[in-house]
Design a protein around this motif. Sequence first.
Motif, PDB file in Angstrom:
ATOM      1  N   ARG A 181       0.713  -1.258  -0.038  1.00  0.00           N
ATOM      2  CA  ARG A 181       0.037  -0.041   0.055  1.00  0.00           C
ATOM      3  C   ARG A 181       0.874   1.228   0.073  1.00  0.00           C
ATOM      4  NH1 ARG A 181      -2.924   3.150   4.047  1.00  0.00           N
ATOM      5  NH2 ARG A 181      -1.446   2.576   5.396  1.00  0.00           N
ATOM      6  N   ASN A 182       1.958   1.094   0.541  1.00  0.00           N
ATOM      7  CA  ASN A 182       2.832   2.353   0.680  1.00  0.00           C
ATOM      8  C   ASN A 182       3.440   2.390  -0.614  1.00  0.00           C
ATOM      9  OD1 ASN A 182       2.742   2.325   3.684  1.00  0.00           O
ATOM     10  ND2 ASN A 182       4.358   1.831   3.988  1.00  0.00           N
ATOM     11  N   THR A 183       3.855   1.638  -1.288  1.00  0.00           N
ATOM     12  CA  THR A 183       4.543   1.538  -2.906  1.00  0.00           C
ATOM     13  C   THR A 183       3.567   2.496  -3.629  1.00  0.00           C
ATOM     14  OG1 THR A 183       5.786  -0.115  -2.029  1.00  0.00           O
ATOM     15  CG2 THR A 183       5.690   0.476  -4.374  1.00  0.00           C
ATOM     16  N   PHE A 184       2.248   1.754  -3.644  1.00  0.00           N
ATOM     17  CA  PHE A 184       1.232   2.259  -4.450  1.00  0.00           C
ATOM     18  C   PHE A 184       0.696   3.797  -4.300  1.00  0.00           C
ATOM     19  CE2 PHE A 184       0.204  -2.493  -4.969  1.00  0.00           C
ATOM     20  CZ  PHE A 184       0.717  -2.485  -6.433  1.00  0.00           C
ATOM     21  N   LEU A 185       0.731   3.950  -2.927  1.00  0.00           N
ATOM     22  CA  LEU A 185       0.447   5.457  -2.492  1.00  0.00           C
ATOM     23  C   LEU A 185       1.513   6.335  -3.073  1.00  0.00           C
ATOM     24  CD1 LEU A 185      -1.204   5.179   1.077  1.00  0.00           C
ATOM     25  CD2 LEU A 185      -2.295   5.999  -0.952  1.00  0.00           C
ATOM     26  N   ALA A 186       2.700   5.813  -2.775  1.00  0.00           N
ATOM     27  CA  ALA A 186       3.971   6.929  -3.442  1.00  0.00           C
ATOM     28  C   ALA A 186       3.943   6.926  -4.880  1.00  0.00           C
ATOM     29  CB  ALA A 186       5.134   6.296  -2.631  1.00  0.00           C
ATOM     30  N   LEU A 187       3.589   5.810  -5.524  1.00  0.00           N
ATOM     31  CA  LEU A 187       3.691   5.844  -6.937  1.00  0.00           C
ATOM     32  C   LEU A 187       2.561   6.813  -7.432  1.00  0.00           C
ATOM     33  CD1 LEU A 187       4.545   2.202  -7.764  1.00  0.00           C
ATOM     34  CD2 LEU A 187       6.071   4.132  -7.994  1.00  0.00           C
ATOM     35  N   GLY A 188       1.288   6.433  -6.725  1.00  0.00           N
ATOM     36  CA  GLY A 188       0.353   7.197  -7.469  1.00  0.00           C
ATOM     37  C   GLY A 188       0.344   8.816  -7.242  1.00  0.00           C
ATOM     38  N   PRO A 237       2.814  16.793 -11.672  1.00  0.00           N
ATOM     39  CA  PRO A 237       3.641  17.577 -12.708  1.00  0.00           C
ATOM     40  C   PRO A 237       5.104  17.563 -11.910  1.00  0.00           C
ATOM     41  CG  PRO A 237       2.232  18.876 -11.672  1.00  0.00           C
ATOM     42  CD  PRO A 237       1.813  17.775 -11.169  1.00  0.00           C
ATOM     43  N   VAL A 238       5.252  17.122 -10.754  1.00  0.00           N
ATOM     44  CA  VAL A 238       6.652  17.206 -10.243  1.00  0.00           C
ATOM     45  C   VAL A 238       7.591  16.590 -10.836  1.00  0.00           C
ATOM     46  CG1 VAL A 238       7.848  16.662  -7.904  1.00  0.00           C
ATOM     47  CG2 VAL A 238       5.566  17.659  -7.789  1.00  0.00           C
ATOM     48  N   PRO A 239       8.819  17.268 -11.240  1.00  0.00           N
ATOM     49  CA  PRO A 239       9.862  16.547 -11.979  1.00  0.00           C
ATOM     50  C   PRO A 239      10.142  15.122 -11.193  1.00  0.00           C
ATOM     51  CG  PRO A 239      10.620  18.823 -11.210  1.00  0.00           C
ATOM     52  CD  PRO A 239       9.117  18.369 -10.744  1.00  0.00           C
ATOM     53  N   LEU A 278      12.357  -1.953  -9.599  1.00  0.00           N
ATOM     54  CA  LEU A 278      12.038  -0.689 -10.895  1.00  0.00           C
ATOM     55  C   LEU A 278      10.862  -0.861 -11.835  1.00  0.00           C
ATOM     56  CD1 LEU A 278      15.932   0.285 -11.541  1.00  0.00           C
ATOM     57  CD2 LEU A 278      14.019   1.577 -10.120  1.00  0.00           C
ATOM     58  N   LEU A 279      10.580  -2.391 -12.067  1.00  0.00           N
ATOM     59  CA  LEU A 279       9.396  -2.599 -13.067  1.00  0.00           C
ATOM     60  C   LEU A 279       8.161  -2.136 -12.660  1.00  0.00           C
ATOM     61  CD1 LEU A 279      10.506  -5.884 -14.773  1.00  0.00           C
ATOM     62  CD2 LEU A 279      10.470  -3.515 -15.854  1.00  0.00           C
ATOM     63  N   PRO A 280       7.866  -2.516 -11.472  1.00  0.00           N
ATOM     64  CA  PRO A 280       6.711  -2.052 -11.056  1.00  0.00           C
ATOM     65  C   PRO A 280       6.305  -0.362 -10.983  1.00  0.00           C
ATOM     66  CG  PRO A 280       7.054  -3.635  -9.377  1.00  0.00           C
ATOM     67  CD  PRO A 280       8.272  -3.232 -10.484  1.00  0.00           C
ATOM     68  N   PHE A 281       7.504   0.191 -10.569  1.00  0.00           N
ATOM     69  CA  PHE A 281       7.667   1.539 -10.401  1.00  0.00           C
ATOM     70  C   PHE A 281       7.553   2.279 -11.500  1.00  0.00           C
ATOM     71  CE2 PHE A 281      10.461   5.388  -9.162  1.00  0.00           C
ATOM     72  CZ  PHE A 281       9.877   5.887  -8.136  1.00  0.00           C
ATOM     73  N   PHE A 288       4.675   5.112 -16.215  1.00  0.00           N
ATOM     74  CA  PHE A 288       3.987   5.013 -17.602  1.00  0.00           C
ATOM     75  C   PHE A 288       2.464   5.034 -17.384  1.00  0.00           C
ATOM     76  CE2 PHE A 288       2.112   2.284 -20.867  1.00  0.00           C
ATOM     77  CZ  PHE A 288       2.475   2.807 -21.948  1.00  0.00           C
ATOM     78  N   ALA A 289       1.847   4.508 -16.406  1.00  0.00           N
ATOM     79  CA  ALA A 289       0.186   4.657 -16.767  1.00  0.00           C
ATOM     80  C   ALA A 289      -0.068   5.957 -16.242  1.00  0.00           C
ATOM     81  CB  ALA A 289      -0.278   3.555 -15.667  1.00  0.00           C
ATOM     82  N   GLY A 290       0.698   6.389 -15.287  1.00  0.00           N
ATOM     83  CA  GLY A 290       0.407   7.898 -15.062  1.00  0.00           C
ATOM     84  C   GLY A 290       0.729   8.776 -15.980  1.00  0.00           C
ATOM     85  N   ARG A 291       1.779   8.646 -16.694  1.00  0.00           N
ATOM     86  CA  ARG A 291       2.004   9.609 -17.933  1.00  0.00           C
ATOM     87  C   ARG A 291       1.358   9.456 -19.009  1.00  0.00           C
ATOM     88  NH1 ARG A 291       4.181  12.103 -14.145  1.00  0.00           N
ATOM     89  NH2 ARG A 291       6.501  12.890 -14.041  1.00  0.00           N
ATOM     90  N   LEU A 292       0.899   8.278 -19.343  1.00  0.00           N
ATOM     91  CA  LEU A 292      -0.368   8.067 -20.376  1.00  0.00           C
ATOM     92  C   LEU A 292      -1.504   9.154 -19.883  1.00  0.00           C
ATOM     93  CD1 LEU A 292      -0.684   4.427 -21.096  1.00  0.00           C
ATOM     94  CD2 LEU A 292       0.024   6.184 -22.848  1.00  0.00           C
TER      95      LEU A 292
END
Length: 192
Positions: A89-96, A102-104, A119-122, A127-131
């Motif tokens: 859950r921590n990982t998904f929250l941070a990734l989301g 728009p932060v670098p 790195l692959l899930p990250f 990728f999904a967010g950038r799409l």
Amino acid sequence: MMTVYLTLFAIVLGVNLLPAFGPPTWSIIVLYGLNSQLPLPGLVLTGAVAAATGRFGLAHGFRLLRGHIPERMAKNVAAAGRLLQRRKRNTFLALGLFALSPVPSAQLFEAAGLAGIRLLPFTAAFFAGRLASYSLYAATAKGLEKSSLGDTFRHSLTSPTAIAIEVVMLLLLFGLTQFDWEKYFGEDATKR
């Protein structure tokens, strides 16, 4: 037409391999789309794949640097990585949080590489967010029709706000290496 896509891919890949102070990828996609006959979905997909590939490469480069930083710094970033990955859950929250923002993202991938985060899930979340975010930016790009790619690059490199954000992100990356995660969160919290 394939040459145009390959050129876009190369530009976006190169920008996303930069550790700091690169122009925002969305601006490249939007301006490229406004100045070419390529459909925006193709531009968005090409840009997102190139950005994710570039950030993945940047993170791997920083992973290789782990063996060349002082032991205390390496220990701190490894503990931070374990703490983040301790709960999915921590990982998904941070990734989301960062995938759609728009932060670098360069310094986040540098930190992920140093911390040994998977790195692959990250990268997949990025990728999904950038799409999503590139599609949003491209769809609302009518105000940029009179801009040029050079003006956007120059603005991203000379804007006091953009420079301040990059400097803050670099300082946060440095802070990550200095903070003793095990001391403040307990050794058990950072063990796998």
